[in-house]
Scaffold this motif. Structure first.
Motif, PDB file in Angstrom:
ATOM      1  N   SER A  27      -1.349   3.337  -8.643  1.00 32.69           N
ATOM      2  CA  SER A  27      -1.606   3.613  -7.224  1.00 32.69           C
ATOM      3  C   SER A  27      -2.611   2.817  -6.357  1.00 32.69           C
ATOM      4  CB  SER A  27      -1.504   5.267  -6.678  1.00 32.69           C
ATOM      5  OG  SER A  27      -1.235   5.188  -5.271  1.00 32.69           O
ATOM      6  N   ASN A  28      -3.738   3.168  -6.608  1.00 40.86           N
ATOM      7  CA  ASN A  28      -4.757   2.396  -6.017  1.00 40.86           C
ATOM      8  C   ASN A  28      -4.784   0.802  -6.234  1.00 40.86           C
ATOM      9  OD1 ASN A  28      -6.731   4.386  -4.438  1.00 40.86           O
ATOM     10  ND2 ASN A  28      -5.784   5.481  -6.000  1.00 40.86           N
TER      11      ASN A  28
ATOM     12  N   VAL B 243      -7.075   6.367  -0.789  1.00 44.83           N
ATOM     13  CA  VAL B 243      -6.447   5.184  -0.223  1.00 44.83           C
ATOM     14  C   VAL B 243      -7.328   4.407   0.842  1.00 44.83           C
ATOM     15  CG1 VAL B 243      -4.536   4.250   0.918  1.00 44.83           C
ATOM     16  CG2 VAL B 243      -4.216   5.993  -1.040  1.00 44.83           C
TER      17      VAL B 243
ATOM     18  N   VAL C  65       1.057   4.613  -2.297  1.00 45.57           N
ATOM     19  CA  VAL C  65       0.992   5.994  -1.942  1.00 45.57           C
ATOM     20  C   VAL C  65       2.234   6.709  -2.340  1.00 45.57           C
ATOM     21  CG1 VAL C  65       0.945   7.637  -0.044  1.00 45.57           C
ATOM     22  CG2 VAL C  65      -0.292   5.541   0.123  1.00 45.57           C
TER      23      VAL C  65
ATOM     24  N   MET D 214       0.836  -1.252   0.111  1.00 44.67           N
ATOM     25  CA  MET D 214      -0.074  -0.147  -0.294  1.00 44.67           C
ATOM     26  C   MET D 214       0.784   1.121   0.194  1.00 44.67           C
ATOM     27  SD  MET D 214      -1.184   2.703   2.154  1.00 44.67           S
ATOM     28  CE  MET D 214      -0.643   1.957   3.663  1.00 44.67           C
TER      29      MET D 214
ATOM     30  N   ILE E 175      -4.092   6.240   4.474  1.00 48.47           N
ATOM     31  CA  ILE E 175      -3.253   7.332   4.014  1.00 48.47           C
ATOM     32  C   ILE E 175      -2.160   7.977   4.890  1.00 48.47           C
ATOM     33  CG2 ILE E 175      -4.909   9.279   4.475  1.00 48.47           C
ATOM     34  CD1 ILE E 175      -2.514   9.169   1.365  1.00 48.47           C
TER      35      ILE E 175
ATOM     36  N   VAL F 184      -2.910  -0.441  -3.850  1.00 49.65           N
ATOM     37  CA  VAL F 184      -3.622  -0.401  -2.379  1.00 49.65           C
ATOM     38  C   VAL F 184      -4.542  -1.391  -2.336  1.00 49.65           C
ATOM     39  CG1 VAL F 184      -4.878   1.130  -0.935  1.00 49.65           C
ATOM     40  CG2 VAL F 184      -3.088   2.312  -2.443  1.00 49.65           C
TER      41      VAL F 184
END
Length: 326
Positions: free
Chosen positions: A195-196, A41, A27, A23, A222, A199
């Protein structure tokens, strides 16, 4: 002090730190490369865990179920990217909007339940635990290390490609890269989606480690991500320039963060105080580098002032000596 209990706490902290480190890598992409604190996030982490848990309970193999959780995170990031790039909504507000919407979506995915257990279901973690005779913490750690190594290698390769380089350049100097003909909106959208996706993958693995998905499992994600990045930079990141090592430093920061958390709980701190401890840890991690920079600047200015005063004193003395001779 129970040594075995302490070792068990450390193993649990490292296992959580490695899996949450995935994760943190997500970020890192938005925060360090694009200078965006993406609040999606908190929702996409839970989304990855919820989708994976429901898929496993529906009889889907844990590996494709995990990929489904990762894909769900990708879509959540893409929604934030569309809100930000196509509709010119500020990135932080776009993330908040997506995060709020995901709360209801996550509840619907879990059939209106606040949590779904995986106690008797087969997972990626249980596969390693059963086939290699490992504890849940050791199996989670082994899976996490393999995944983190794979993710870092893929990210290192991707950001060396033309598309990845354009994405990094978008964060460094958006006006310049736009003048070169790159669509910065598409670059930001892709970065938020990737990015996600990471995550969501992290949320999927954490759900399999703890054997349940909870509607609140992503709350504060986050903050943890930002803290881990800063801790990693303090420990290692500023000593290296290689992009791969910077990614590794982010994961290292995550491991240190969860080791500290595990030790604090081990020594009898009330679990209800963990939110306060997390806030203090994050504040310290963010404030210490700034305080050190200001101290170094003040020290540099003081040395320059002393040098200037000494120079003026010598000049005055020389002038005075010359005047006496005349």
């Amino acid at each position: 002090m129970n040594i075995n209990g302490l070792i068990g706490s450390l193993q649990s902290g490292v296992a959580q730190g490695v899996l949450w480190g995935i994760m943190v890598l997500g970020v890192y992409i938005t925060y360090k490369l694009l200078d965006i604190a993406d609040l999606t996030v908190d929702g996409s982490f839970t989304l990855g865990g919820c989708v994976t848990t429901v898929a496993i309970l529906a009889g889907i193999h844990p590996v494709p179920a995990t990929l489904m959780g990762m894909g769900a995170g990708f879509l959540a990031g893409a929604v934030t990217g569309i809100l930000h790039t196509f509709f010119n909504i500020p990135a932080i507000l776009a993330g908040i909007l997506t995060q709020i919407g995901l709360w209801s979506i996550n509840l619907r995915i879990m059939g209106g339940k606040a949590n779904n257990p995986l106690l008797k279901a087969d997972t990626v973690v249980s596969f390693f635990a059963d086939n290699f005779s490992l504890s849940n913490s050791m199996a989670s750690m082994a899976v996490g290390i393999l995944l983190v190594a794979l993710v870092i290698l893929i990210l290192y390769w991707f950001f060396g490609t033309e598309i990845g380089s354009a994405l990094r350049a978008t964060g460094d100097n958006e006006d310049m890269i736009r003048a070169l003909g790159v669509n910065t909106g598409h670059a930001k959208l892709l970065a938020l989606a990737i990015s996600n996706a990471l995550v969501g993958l992290s949320g999927a693995m954490i759900a399999q480690m703890q054997k349940y998905a909870d509607i609140n499992m992503g709350r504060g994600a986050i903050v943890i991500g930002l803290a881990a990045i800063v801790i990693g930079e303090v420990l290692l990141g500023r000593l290296v320039k290689n992009f791969g090592f910077k990614l590794f430093s982010a994961v290292l920061g995550s491991i240190v963060y969860f080791i500290i958390q595990a030790l604090v709980l081990r020594f009898g701190i009330d679990p209800n105080d963990m939110k306060l401890l997390s806030a203090i840890t994050v504040a310290a991690a963010l404030a210490i580098p700034v305080a050190m920079d200001r101290y170094n600047q003040k020290k540099s200015y003081s040395e320059d002032d002393l040098y200037a005063d000494e120079h003026r004193r010598r000049a005055a003395a020389k002038e005075s000596t010359g005047g006496d001779r005349k």
